[in-house]
Write a protein that holds these residues in place. Structure first.
Motif, PDB file in Angstrom:
ATOM      1  N   ARG A  66       0.846  -1.183   0.000  1.00  0.00           N
ATOM      2  CA  ARG A  66       0.000   0.000   0.000  1.00  0.00           C
ATOM      3  C   ARG A  66       0.870   1.217   0.000  1.00  0.00           C
ATOM      4  N   ARG A 100      -0.522   6.163   3.736  1.00  0.00           N
ATOM      5  CA  ARG A 100      -1.771   6.896   3.872  1.00  0.00           C
ATOM      6  C   ARG A 100      -1.534   8.253   4.476  1.00  0.00           C
ATOM      7  N   ASN A 146      -2.973   8.791  11.215  1.00  0.00           N
ATOM      8  CA  ASN A 146      -2.761   7.370  11.437  1.00  0.00           C
ATOM      9  C   ASN A 146      -1.823   7.202  12.623  1.00  0.00           C
ATOM     10  N   ARG A 190      -6.324 -12.063  16.509  1.00  0.00           N
ATOM     11  CA  ARG A 190      -5.552 -10.829  16.635  1.00  0.00           C
ATOM     12  C   ARG A 190      -6.510  -9.647  16.758  1.00  0.00           C
ATOM     13  N   ARG A 218      -6.960  -5.865  16.712  1.00  0.00           N
ATOM     14  CA  ARG A 218      -6.232  -4.661  16.269  1.00  0.00           C
ATOM     15  C   ARG A 218      -6.203  -3.637  17.396  1.00  0.00           C
ATOM     16  N   PRO A 219      -5.066  -2.997  17.622  1.00  0.00           N
ATOM     17  CA  PRO A 219      -5.031  -1.952  18.655  1.00  0.00           C
ATOM     18  C   PRO A 219      -5.986  -0.820  18.276  1.00  0.00           C
ATOM     19  N   MET A 270      -7.360   2.878  17.553  1.00  0.00           N
ATOM     20  CA  MET A 270      -6.756   3.981  16.818  1.00  0.00           C
ATOM     21  C   MET A 270      -7.361   5.293  17.305  1.00  0.00           C
ATOM     22  N   THR A 322     -13.723  -6.180   7.523  1.00  0.00           N
ATOM     23  CA  THR A 322     -12.898  -5.173   6.850  1.00  0.00           C
ATOM     24  C   THR A 322     -12.231  -4.263   7.897  1.00  0.00           C
ATOM     25  N   ALA A 323     -11.003  -3.863   7.585  1.00  0.00           N
ATOM     26  CA  ALA A 323     -10.213  -2.948   8.418  1.00  0.00           C
ATOM     27  C   ALA A 323      -9.835  -3.518   9.787  1.00  0.00           C
ATOM     28  N   GLY A 333      -7.288  -5.743  10.090  1.00  0.00           N
ATOM     29  CA  GLY A 333      -5.849  -5.988  10.124  1.00  0.00           C
ATOM     30  C   GLY A 333      -5.379  -7.257   9.440  1.00  0.00           C
ATOM     31  N   LYS A 334      -6.148  -7.759   8.472  1.00  0.00           N
ATOM     32  CA  LYS A 334      -5.732  -8.989   7.776  1.00  0.00           C
ATOM     33  C   LYS A 334      -4.479  -8.719   6.936  1.00  0.00           C
ATOM     34  N   THR A 335      -4.548  -7.651   6.151  1.00  0.00           N
ATOM     35  CA  THR A 335      -3.407  -7.347   5.291  1.00  0.00           C
ATOM     36  C   THR A 335      -2.204  -6.927   6.124  1.00  0.00           C
ATOM     37  N   ASN A 379     -12.327   1.346   5.288  1.00  0.00           N
ATOM     38  CA  ASN A 379     -10.913   1.186   4.970  1.00  0.00           C
ATOM     39  C   ASN A 379     -10.601   1.967   3.701  1.00  0.00           C
ATOM     40  N   ARG A 386      -8.034   1.887   1.873  1.00  0.00           N
ATOM     41  CA  ARG A 386      -7.471   1.034   0.839  1.00  0.00           C
ATOM     42  C   ARG A 386      -7.807  -0.410   1.194  1.00  0.00           C
ATOM     43  N   SER A 415      -9.069  -4.320   0.520  1.00  0.00           N
ATOM     44  CA  SER A 415      -8.959  -5.380  -0.487  1.00  0.00           C
ATOM     45  C   SER A 415     -10.366  -5.745  -0.923  1.00  0.00           C
ATOM     46  N   ALA A 424     -10.813 -11.161   1.498  1.00  0.00           N
ATOM     47  CA  ALA A 424     -11.435  -9.833   1.552  1.00  0.00           C
ATOM     48  C   ALA A 424     -12.250  -9.780   2.845  1.00  0.00           C
TER      49      ALA A 424
HETATM   50  N1  LIG Z   1      -2.082  -4.834  14.625  1.00  0.00           N
HETATM   51  C1  LIG Z   1      -2.058  -3.623  14.046  1.00  0.00           C
HETATM   52  N2  LIG Z   1      -1.221  -2.673  14.493  1.00  0.00           N
HETATM   53  C2  LIG Z   1      -1.190  -1.457  13.910  1.00  0.00           C
HETATM   54  N3  LIG Z   1      -1.967  -1.085  12.883  1.00  0.00           N
HETATM   55  C3  LIG Z   1      -2.809  -1.988  12.383  1.00  0.00           C
HETATM   56  C4  LIG Z   1      -2.903  -3.298  12.944  1.00  0.00           C
HETATM   57  N4  LIG Z   1      -3.835  -3.973  12.259  1.00  0.00           N
HETATM   58  C5  LIG Z   1      -4.291  -3.130  11.309  1.00  0.00           C
HETATM   59  N5  LIG Z   1      -3.689  -1.943  11.405  1.00  0.00           N
HETATM   60  C6  LIG Z   1      -3.953  -0.788  10.543  1.00  0.00           C
HETATM   61  O1  LIG Z   1      -5.377  -0.733  10.360  1.00  0.00           O
HETATM   62  C7  LIG Z   1      -5.714  -0.380   9.033  1.00  0.00           C
HETATM   63  C8  LIG Z   1      -6.596  -1.455   8.396  1.00  0.00           C
HETATM   64  O2  LIG Z   1      -5.874  -2.674   8.367  1.00  0.00           O
HETATM   65  P1  LIG Z   1      -5.874  -3.627   7.102  1.00  0.00           P
HETATM   66  O3  LIG Z   1      -5.910  -2.871   5.831  1.00  0.00           O
HETATM   67  O4  LIG Z   1      -4.793  -4.605   7.298  1.00  0.00           O
HETATM   68  O5  LIG Z   1      -7.295  -4.306   7.299  1.00  0.00           O
HETATM   69  P2  LIG Z   1      -7.948  -5.459   6.442  1.00  0.00           P
HETATM   70  O6  LIG Z   1      -8.598  -6.381   7.405  1.00  0.00           O
HETATM   71  O7  LIG Z   1      -6.976  -6.060   5.495  1.00  0.00           O
HETATM   72  O8  LIG Z   1      -9.067  -4.655   5.654  1.00  0.00           O
HETATM   73  P3  LIG Z   1      -9.805  -5.006   4.254  1.00  0.00           P
HETATM   74  O9  LIG Z   1     -10.479  -6.303   4.420  1.00  0.00           O
HETATM   75  O10 LIG Z   1     -10.753  -3.887   4.059  1.00  0.00           O
HETATM   76  O11 LIG Z   1      -8.721  -5.028   3.240  1.00  0.00           O
HETATM   77  C9  LIG Z   1      -4.400  -0.181   8.304  1.00  0.00           C
HETATM   78  O12 LIG Z   1      -4.074   1.179   8.339  1.00  0.00           O
HETATM   79  C10 LIG Z   1      -3.406  -0.948   9.138  1.00  0.00           C
HETATM   80  O13 LIG Z   1      -2.102  -0.426   9.048  1.00  0.00           O
END
Ligand SMILES: Nc1ncnc2c1ncn2[C@@H]1O[C@H](COP(=O)(O)OP(=O)(O)OP(=O)(O)O)[C@@H](O)[C@H]1O
Length: 798
Positions: free
Chosen positions: A5, A8, A26, A182, A184-185, A187, A262-263, A265-267, A374, A376, A378, A412
């Motif tokens: 990516r 951002r 961010n 997991r 996500r922390p 934000m 979505t969003a 933290g998978k990616t 999100n 960006r 997927s 996704a």
């Molecule tokens: N464990 C983490 N620590 C810090 N930042 C995180 C963490 N997990 C996710 N983020 C941040 O949160 C945002 C969303 O994460 P990410 O794009 O990986 O989600 P996703 O599940 O892949 O979403 P999508 O399914 O829409 O693609 C990103 O800016 C990413 O950097």
């Protein structure tokens, strides 16, 4: 959920809202990591105002069975704390440190601005802001690739952090699906809906939120194989993914996938962060694979190939070769449940740098888009697959070879209905549909596993419901070791989605795994089928043949009839194939002697190059010259004298045109007239056939005429008979009426028979059965031909 990516500029809103919330910084970008402790809101025991405001948005409770954690939640409850980012990227370390220190956690809450504030009971509700990420110094590791940023040269020097150790055997790999969660922390000022204990890998819904969803949700713990709440990908990689990389090097199939809304933290988990500071599972796995090969037995040879596909709106796309149109088909050669995707571009790789370059190439072709949650996101599922072929090159014709696959699947994210544009909604619908079918497959597999042997239950697994489940069919049917990371969005507004994800996590834990080493016998003594699925076998085959050719050509050395350039060409191909095969036990990537094996890198000479390398290069250059020479020799040439004189050329052209004309004449003549004897033969053959057909037609006509005459005769006889019967019946009726008058006592009997004697019952007026027209041969009362003749004569005379 992209592998790469761009940086951002802002963080998207993390809660569901009809319109996008104002842009925030961010908190994970390098520039914004220094959040001051003073900004951490600590509001115990009251619910923070924001959480209260969001309660209305929390969806209705969903039915769920309570978890049965292996370890009692009561025992671990005092250690529970709210999800937050800890120093060093791993909250668990921070928590453990405090417990050992014996510092009463409650005493710190609300009384200090310490960055390590804890809550000591599971009922505490402390929503905290994300803490600054203080990364520990670590060895350089490959950055996740981006189409723009990839720098092959820099990656070369960064290969390997040196921590991977290949064990000689992998007999004790996990025998069940490994499931890690997991969280996500949070934000910015986002709040967290979960209480977590990484040590016991347990999390539970905040009591207040749970109460709003019904008493059944209060105090319900969820326990898995691992729980991660920080921003370190190193922890999750080491505990979840690395064992599978190990297994793949030992011949087992492995699949790692990330599931979550979505969003969540998978990616981030699979590919890493946007800034390239926190490499994800994929770059780390690639790095370890190569390192494992270097540490492997010196007797082993490896060949690595990669493919990268995407499923978008139920269409499979080859990300490395977008002009392909891959189809998913059953592949019975590989097993009862096996499917294969073809045509799919597979690239042989010899260095991590090449893999990252391919990832970046595929990434550039992916479907990404901005969603409500999100920036960006997927919009497709992707499967990046590394196939590892290997065998023991101990001398001998029969060598078992191994073929294993490591599939890294970035799904996704599921999403709820939103105010998004129509095409995004349709896309989202397809994503949800395929995730739903994945859920159904997992449900059916877990039910099958739970079933008592022999009892009735769900036998059908609906793999065919979506492309995603079809592609995962190989792995889910038990042939692969599976590791799943289920990602959660911490927001209280997303609790329902998170509960869905946890349910999925619990289900998939029960899927049976029966992975075995994929080892086969390989023939290299010239008998292997050219269609062998193992490229290593095919390359070794070809190399054997090429070596024999080289020996032969070298035997003819000095013989003027042997074209010397051929030798160089054969040698060059030999070198080319040899460079694609990796040798186990080679110097480790960090060592100075390590050179990338990629043929692409082997260009030019330097003064530092060792002699064998220069010789190799010389060979390649000579073979190129010889190839070009051969091409030149194969070109159409003019006669020697024609090359200098124009008249010679004209003469040659005239001759050739003359030849063309002659050939045309011959062709025309052959087309126009067939040879006489052949024609006579064909005509005679046809005349015979026509005569036979005519004779047959005449015979049939004669038979029909005969039948017709017989029919006419019989019809006349029948009419005569009918008349006769009428007369006789009339006579009998007359006699009966006379008798009736004479003997009154017989009247009842006679009146009984009288109706049967009406003329209507006599022969000729009673219709025969419509279906049966056959003649009854058994009847003794049949009229003979002479009877018929007699009848007719009589009729004619009367
Ligand atoms: N464990 C983490 N620590 C810090 N930042 C995180 C963490 N997990 C996710 N983020 C941040 O949160 C945002 C969303 O994460 P990410 O794009 O990986 O989600 P996703 O599940 O892949 O979403 P999508 O399914 O829409 O693609 C990103 O800016 C990413 O950097």
């Amino acid at each position: 959920m992209g592998l790469a990516r761009t940086q951002r500029a802002e963080t998207p809103p993390m809660v569901s809202a009809p319109s996008r919330a104002p842009a925030r910084e961010n908190p994970f970008s390098r520039d914004t990591l220094k959040v001051s402790d003073a900004s951490i809101p600590v509001t115990e025991p009251n619910i923070p105002p924001r959480a209260v405001a969001q309660k209305a948005a929390i969806p209705a409770p969903r039915a769920m069975e309570p978890a049965t954690p292996a370890r009692s939640i009561k025992a671990t409850a005092p250690r529970m704390h709210t999800a937050r980012l800890a120093h060093g990227g791993s909250p668990s370390r921070a928590v453990r440190a405090k417990v050992t220190e014996g510092v009463p956690m409650r005493s710190r809450v609300g009384t200090t601005s310490s960055s390590h504030q804890e809550c000591d009971t599971p009922t505490s509700r402390v929503y905290r802001q994300v803490r600054p990420l203080d990364r520990p110094a670590q060895a350089p590791i490959p950055r996740p690739p981006t189409a723009e940023r990839i720098d092959v040269a820099s990656l070369e020097s960064e290969v390997g952090d040196g921590s991977f150790v290949l064990e000689p055997d992998d007999l004790h790999g996990p025998d069940s699906v490994q499931v890690h969660v997991r969280l996500r922390p949070t934000m910015g000022d986002e709040e967290c809906a979960w209480k977590t204990d990484e040590e016991s890998a347990t999390l539970m819904l905040d009591d207040h939120l749970a109460a709003t969803k019904g008493p059944a949700h209060v105090g319900v713990p969820y326990q898995f194989d691992g729980l991660h709440t920080g921003s370190s990908n190193a922890d999750i990689y080491a505990s979840l993914a690395r064992p599978l990389v190990h297994s793949v090097l030992h011949g087992y199939h492995g699949v790692i996938f990330a599931y979550g809304q979505t969003a969540s933290g998978k990616t981030f988990t699979l590919s890493g962060d946007e800034a390239g500071l926190e490499p994800g599972v994929i770059p780390r796995a690639v790095q370890d694979l190569f390192q494992g090969i270097c540490q492997g037995s010196a007797q082993r040879e490896y060949l690595l190939r990669v493919s990268y596909l995407e499923i978008w709106n139920e269409v499979v796309k080859d990300l490395l070769e977008p002009s392909n149109q891959p189809q998913v088909r059953d592949d019975r050669r590989r097993g009862a449940h096996a499917v294969s995707v073809a045509p799919l571009h597979e690239a042989v790789v010899t260095s991590p740098a090449q893999v990252f370059k391919l990832l970046a190439r595929g990434e550039a072709h992916r479907h990404m888009g901005e969603t409500d949650w999100n920036e960006r996101s997927s919009r497709s599922h992707t499967c990046f697959k590394i196939t590892v072929e290997s065998w023991d090159r101990t001398p001998g014709a029969r060598r078992p070879y191994r073929l294993s696959e490591l599939s890294l699947i970035d799904l996704a994210g599921s999403e709820r209905y939103s105010a998004q544009r129509t095409h995004r909604r349709a896309e989202g619908g397809n994503i949800n549909k395929s995730l739903l079918s994945l859920g159904k497959v997992i449900y059916a597999l877990s039910e099958r596993q739970a079933r008592v042997p022999g009892s009735a239950g769900p036998g059908h697994i609906p793999y065919r419901d979506s492309k995603l489940t079809r592609i995962l069919q190989n792995s889910l049917s038990g042939q692969a070791r599976i590791a799943v990371v289920c990602t959660l969005n911490p927001s209280p507004a997303m609790v329902e989605e998170s509960l869905g994800t946890l349910n999925f996590a619990r289900r998939i834990k029960h899927v049976a795994v029966r992975a075995e080493v994929n080892e086969f016998e390989g023939e290299v003594a010239g008998t292997a089928a050219p269609s062998s699925p193992v490229l290593l076998v095919r390359y070794r085959e070809e190399m054997g043949a090429l070596r024999a050719q080289v020996d032969k050509l070298q035997g003819h050395h000095g013989d003027a009839s042997t074209p010397q350039p051929t030798l160089h060409a054969v040698q060059a191909r030999l070198d080319e194939l040899g460079a694609l095969i990796l040798q186990g036990g080679a110097p480790t990537p960090q060592s100075e002697a390590w050179h990338p094996v990629s043929p692409a890198k082997q260009r030019g000479f330097t003064l530092d190059d060792p002699l064998p390398r220069v010789q190799e290069k010389l060979h390649a250059a000579l073979s190129k010259i010889s190839r070009l020479e051969r091409k030149l020799a194969a070109r159409l040439s003019l006669p020697g004298d024609a090359q200098t004189r124009d008249e010679g050329k004209d003469m040659l052209i005239r001759d050739l045109m003359q030849q063309v004309r002659e050939l045309e004449t011959v062709c025309e003549a052959q087309v126009g007239a067939a040879p006489q004897p052949m024609r006579e033969e064909v005509e005679a053959e046809w005349a015979e056939l026509v005569a036979a057909a005519q004779a047959e037609t005449q015979a049939r006509d004669a038979f029909i005429a005969e039948l017709h005459a017989e029919c006419t005769r019989l019809r006349r006889a029948n009419e005569a008979l009918t008349r006769l019967a009428h007369e006789q019946t009339a006579h009998m009726v007359q006699q009966l009426s006379v008798k009736e008058r004479e003997v009154p006592a017989a009247r009842p009997v006679l009146s009984l028979f009288a109706p049967q004697l009406r003329p209507a019952t006599v022969l000729g007026t009673h219709a025969p059965p419509a279906t049966d027209l056959s003649i009854d041969d058994s009847s003794s009362e049949r009229l003979s031909t002479s009877d018929v003749d007699e009848l007719l004569e009589e009729a004619d005379s009367s």
